[in-house]
Design a protein around this motif. Structure first.
Motif, PDB file in Angstrom:
ATOM      1  N   ALA A 256      36.580   5.493  -6.819  1.00 50.62           N
ATOM      2  CA  ALA A 256      36.818   4.323  -7.666  1.00 50.62           C
ATOM      3  C   ALA A 256      38.318   4.092  -7.866  1.00 50.62           C
ATOM      4  N   TYR A 257      39.065   5.190  -8.051  1.00 49.17           N
ATOM      5  CA  TYR A 257      40.508   5.060  -8.241  1.00 49.17           C
ATOM      6  C   TYR A 257      41.184   4.561  -6.968  1.00 49.17           C
ATOM      7  N   MET A 258      40.773   5.089  -5.815  1.00 51.25           N
ATOM      8  CA  MET A 258      41.385   4.666  -4.552  1.00 51.25           C
ATOM      9  C   MET A 258      41.070   3.210  -4.233  1.00 51.25           C
ATOM     10  N   SER A 259      39.930   2.713  -4.712  1.00 56.99           N
ATOM     11  CA  SER A 259      39.607   1.304  -4.476  1.00 56.99           C
ATOM     12  C   SER A 259      40.589   0.387  -5.199  1.00 56.99           C
TER      13      SER A 259
ATOM     14  N   GLN B 211      55.607  11.498  -7.941  1.00 60.01           N
ATOM     15  CA  GLN B 211      54.331  12.212  -7.955  1.00 60.01           C
ATOM     16  C   GLN B 211      53.816  12.387  -9.376  1.00 60.01           C
ATOM     17  N   THR B 212      54.714  12.640 -10.310  1.00 60.54           N
ATOM     18  CA  THR B 212      54.305  12.767 -11.709  1.00 60.54           C
ATOM     19  C   THR B 212      53.707  11.467 -12.211  1.00 60.54           C
ATOM     20  N   GLU B 213      54.326  10.346 -11.845  1.00 60.51           N
ATOM     21  CA  GLU B 213      53.806   9.051 -12.269  1.00 60.51           C
ATOM     22  C   GLU B 213      52.403   8.811 -11.710  1.00 60.51           C
ATOM     23  N   LEU B 214      52.189   9.182 -10.464  1.00 54.91           N
ATOM     24  CA  LEU B 214      50.877   9.022  -9.856  1.00 54.91           C
ATOM     25  C   LEU B 214      49.845   9.881 -10.582  1.00 54.91           C
ATOM     26  N   SER B 215      50.207  11.115 -10.873  1.00 53.37           N
ATOM     27  CA  SER B 215      49.297  12.023 -11.561  1.00 53.37           C
ATOM     28  C   SER B 215      48.923  11.497 -12.942  1.00 53.37           C
ATOM     29  N   VAL B 216      49.930  11.043 -13.687  1.00 52.95           N
ATOM     30  CA  VAL B 216      49.667  10.519 -15.028  1.00 52.95           C
ATOM     31  C   VAL B 216      48.825   9.252 -14.951  1.00 52.95           C
ATOM     32  N   ASP B 217      49.104   8.398 -13.971  1.00 52.86           N
ATOM     33  CA  ASP B 217      48.344   7.163 -13.831  1.00 52.86           C
ATOM     34  C   ASP B 217      46.862   7.463 -13.598  1.00 52.86           C
ATOM     35  N   PHE B 218      46.582   8.482 -12.800  1.00 52.93           N
ATOM     36  CA  PHE B 218      45.181   8.858 -12.570  1.00 52.93           C
ATOM     37  C   PHE B 218      44.519   9.289 -13.872  1.00 52.93           C
ATOM     38  N   MET B 219      45.232  10.055 -14.682  1.00 50.08           N
ATOM     39  CA  MET B 219      44.661  10.495 -15.953  1.00 50.08           C
ATOM     40  C   MET B 219      44.479   9.321 -16.912  1.00 50.08           C
ATOM     41  N   MET B 220      45.379   8.361 -16.860  1.00 51.21           N
ATOM     42  CA  MET B 220      45.212   7.163 -17.679  1.00 51.21           C
ATOM     43  C   MET B 220      43.955   6.402 -17.257  1.00 51.21           C
ATOM     44  N   TYR B 221      43.715   6.340 -15.955  1.00 59.10           N
ATOM     45  CA  TYR B 221      42.503   5.688 -15.453  1.00 59.10           C
ATOM     46  C   TYR B 221      41.259   6.438 -15.902  1.00 59.10           C
ATOM     47  N   LEU B 222      41.266   7.754 -15.741  1.00 56.28           N
ATOM     48  CA  LEU B 222      40.104   8.562 -16.092  1.00 56.28           C
ATOM     49  C   LEU B 222      39.744   8.427 -17.564  1.00 56.28           C
ATOM     50  N   THR B 223      40.741   8.322 -18.434  1.00 56.73           N
ATOM     51  CA  THR B 223      40.493   8.262 -19.880  1.00 56.73           C
ATOM     52  C   THR B 223      40.344   6.846 -20.405  1.00 56.73           C
ATOM     53  N   SER B 224      40.337   5.870 -19.519  1.00 59.38           N
ATOM     54  CA  SER B 224      40.106   4.480 -19.925  1.00 59.38           C
ATOM     55  C   SER B 224      38.610   4.192 -19.905  1.00 59.38           C
ATOM     56  N   PRO B 225      38.136   3.163 -20.605  1.00 57.43           N
ATOM     57  CA  PRO B 225      36.718   2.817 -20.548  1.00 57.43           C
ATOM     58  C   PRO B 225      36.223   2.596 -19.129  1.00 57.43           C
ATOM     59  N   GLU B 226      37.051   1.991 -18.291  1.00 52.36           N
ATOM     60  CA  GLU B 226      36.646   1.732 -16.908  1.00 52.36           C
ATOM     61  C   GLU B 226      36.448   3.032 -16.136  1.00 52.36           C
ATOM     62  N   GLY B 227      37.464   3.893 -16.160  1.00 55.80           N
ATOM     63  CA  GLY B 227      37.387   5.137 -15.400  1.00 55.80           C
ATOM     64  C   GLY B 227      36.347   6.093 -15.940  1.00 55.80           C
ATOM     65  N   TYR B 228      36.251   6.184 -17.267  1.00 52.86           N
ATOM     66  CA  TYR B 228      35.303   7.126 -17.847  1.00 52.86           C
ATOM     67  C   TYR B 228      33.861   6.671 -17.634  1.00 52.86           C
ATOM     68  N   SER B 229      33.668   5.386 -17.540  1.00 48.02           N
ATOM     69  CA  SER B 229      32.334   4.875 -17.226  1.00 48.02           C
ATOM     70  C   SER B 229      31.882   5.349 -15.849  1.00 48.02           C
ATOM     71  N   VAL B 230      32.811   5.332 -14.885  1.00 47.31           N
ATOM     72  CA  VAL B 230      32.492   5.852 -13.548  1.00 47.31           C
ATOM     73  C   VAL B 230      32.120   7.331 -13.643  1.00 47.31           C
ATOM     74  N   TYR B 231      32.887   8.058 -14.408  1.00 47.71           N
ATOM     75  CA  TYR B 231      32.692   9.502 -14.587  1.00 47.71           C
ATOM     76  C   TYR B 231      31.323   9.800 -15.204  1.00 47.71           C
ATOM     77  N   VAL B 232      30.997   9.129 -16.304  1.00 45.28           N
ATOM     78  CA  VAL B 232      29.739   9.393 -17.005  1.00 45.28           C
ATOM     79  C   VAL B 232      28.536   8.956 -16.168  1.00 45.28           C
ATOM     80  N   THR B 233      28.659   7.826 -15.518  1.00 47.74           N
ATOM     81  CA  THR B 233      27.564   7.360 -14.665  1.00 47.74           C
ATOM     82  C   THR B 233      27.301   8.343 -13.534  1.00 47.74           C
ATOM     83  N   ALA B 234      28.368   8.883 -12.971  1.00 42.46           N
ATOM     84  CA  ALA B 234      28.220   9.872 -11.899  1.00 42.46           C
ATOM     85  C   ALA B 234      27.543  11.137 -12.411  1.00 42.46           C
TER      86      ALA B 234
END
Length: 555
Positions: A80-83, A417-440
């Protein structure tokens, strides 16, 4: 955090929690090469020696290496993040829990580690060396997936974070945004067989049920007894949970005094000790001075002294009784074997978390977990909270370990690289990213959510919400600076002391030491290791002469 494939998911929750108390917050932050990587001053920008990177054009590889989790779930999140970021390649690798700490340590020993996102609760030494990203400065930056400051994505109170008390030199290396409550899981059919139609309310009732189960020829209590469990796993949880009942007033020793460098008038001016409130000594209610804890250990003050202490004697005698109902060959049992005993109906109870509500039905049909082709016949199971010990020296009802977990750390690298890593965590902890996580998780065969997330604006599936609401909170002891957390399993998780504790407690449970001898030997080894344990924390014995003063920074 997801726990997959074996019940060791519960160990990770805490294999950590012990070291987590120590590991979560240390001072200052720097990169692997001694550079400080600061977050961007504007959303989408970052700086390192004048360089800037556009957040909208993220690119590169992000390597996620996690222990004992679901590859299926994390790959869904990665896809989902790579998309959203076609120039980013997210690689997911899941490793066994056993050996993960050693693997992660070796990554740094070999030079620049390839991993970006890891679980770092056990590598306290690497945190002390500032090898990971400090999350605090990023909290004020805009989360591009919500349009709000990142800190607004979190339920900070549930995470145990008080930003108002965070100093300029404070660092947060582990991000914990899911909650877990440790409780008892039991086989209702076995309990009914021995006449127990209701779960126990007191420790004595628990022991009475276990005795009947033992007479019936079954294992009363399925739990691992190897060194990992005795220290940081399920057995180690009990070695902290029950002493906490006896030492609640130790907060009067560990709390910050008005002249202390740790004193926070916003909360400390209005605080007073209340043993009837299980949250009275929480981080959001009163600040603690770690130097006062070290000094109390040095001076053998109050219940920070184990030898000749009737309270320690009482709780250790009760714990020995409890552990006498563990599987035959207890000290050779690992988590997989203990879980299999419960899963196959050979054991009456075990420790667990709310995730078992969904995980057990999946595991009944899993031949790898049950050891039986086609799985086993399901049985009716239930939950109950920690039954309280009672007696002369008990100060309060039992609490449990109920806290945010995850222990996700980002390896400190260059700014891009730090910015990329933090951005991924921001995605994961957002409603959009966490919805993907919980649904999975909901659709997976090998994962379950341990508890409700400490995230704002998140909507869980109705079934999950109802199930989590049924688990009654009884208070949290994790993170407290009392004797239960700081000396029950060795001196402040200092590993040489921990190793000696494991040996001593095994001797005590095997009747090779009396309870008095055990407590004397524990006291002796704590005092012996005190100077080097302080050095490991970049402290010195001289710091204890004036615990009100902030200790100097030491390299």
């Amino acid at each position: 955090m997801i726990r997959a494939k074996r019940m060791t998911r519960y160990v990770l929750v805490l294999v950590v929690m012990m070291s987590v108390v120590l590991a979560a917050c240390t001072k200052t932050e720097s990169g692997n090469n001694g550079k400080v990587v600061t977050p961007p001053s504007d959303p989408g920008k970052t700086t390192d020696e004048g360089q800037q990177t556009d957040n909208k054009e993220l690119s590169g590889n992000l390597n996620i290496v996690l222990p004992q989790q679901s590859s299926e779930v994390w790959n869904k999140v990665a896809d989902a993040y790579m998309s959203k970021h076609p120039d980013v390649k997210v690689n997911v690798e899941i490793k066994p829990l056993k050996g993960y700490k050693e693997w992660l340590t070796a990554q740094f020993a070999a030079g620049d580690p390839s991993v970006d996102l890891a679980v770092i609760n056990e590598v306290v030494d690497l945190q002390a060396q500032r090898k990971f990203v400090n999350y605090y400065p990023w909290f004020d930056k805009t989360n591009p997936y919500t349009g709000k400051p990142w800190k607004e994505s979190f339920n900070l109170e549930a995470m145990g974070i008080n930003l108002g008390a965070v100093g300029a030199d404070d660092s947060l290396y582990t991000l914990n945004f899911e909650t877990v409550q440790i409780l008892w899981l039991y086989n209702k059919e076995i309990f009914a067989q021995v006449g127990a139609t209701e779960p126990p309310q007191t420790f004595d009732e628990l022991i009475a049920i276990f005795e009947k189960v033992k007479i019936a020829g079954l294992t009363p209590f399925a739990i691992a007894g190897d060194s990992a469990s005795i220290w940081s796993g399920q057995a180690g949880w009990l070695m902290r949970i029950y002493p906490d009942q006896y030492f609640r007033d130790s907060i009067e020793i560990s709390r910050s005094q008005e002249q202390d460098y740790t004193y926070n008038p916003d909360i400390d001016d209005s605080w007073s000790y209340d043993v009837t409130d299980p949250y009275n000594d929480s981080e959001s209610r009163v600040s603690k001075n770690p130097l006062r804890v070290w000094k109390a250990i040095q001076d053998q003050q109050g219940d920070y002294k184990m030898a000749d202490n009737p309270s320690w004697k009482a709780v250790m005698e009760n714990l020995k009784t409890l552990f006498s109902y563990t599987p035959e060959g207890f000290f050779g049992i690992n988590d997989t074997q203990a879980y299999q005993l419960f899963l196959t109906g050979k054991a009456a109870a075990m420790l667990g978390a709310p995730s078992a509500y969904w995980q057990l039905p999946k595991d009944f049909a899993d031949a790898d977990k049950t050891g039986a082709q086609g799985g086993v016949k399901p049985f009716e199971f239930g939950f109950y909270n920690m039954p309280s010990m009672e007696g002369e020296h008990v100060q309060a009802p039992a609490r449990t370990i109920q806290l945010p977990i995850g222990f996700y750390g980002l390896v400190q690298k260059d700014a891009k690289q730090t910015e990329l890593s933090v951005d991924f965590m921001m995605y994961l902890t957002s409603p959009e990213g966490y919805s993907v996580y919980v649904t999975a998780i909901q659709n997976s065969r090998d994962a379950a959510l341990n508890g409700p997330p400490a995230l704002n604006d998140i909507t869980l599936p109705e079934e999950m919400s109802k199930a989590f609401a049924s688990f009654e909170p009884i208070g949290n002891l994790e993170g407290m600076q009392g004797p239960a957390n700081t000396i029950a399993r060795g001196l402040q998780d200092y590993q040489p002391s921990v190793q000696e504790y494991v040996s001593l407690v095994q001797q005590y449970f095997f009747d090779k030491l009396t309870v008095d001898d055990y407590l004397v030997k524990m006291q002796e080894q704590m005092l012996r290791y005190l100077p080097e344990a302080l050095t490991f924390r970049k402290l010195d014995l001289t710091d204890l002469d004036h615990p009100e003063r902030q200790p100097p920074k030491r390299e």
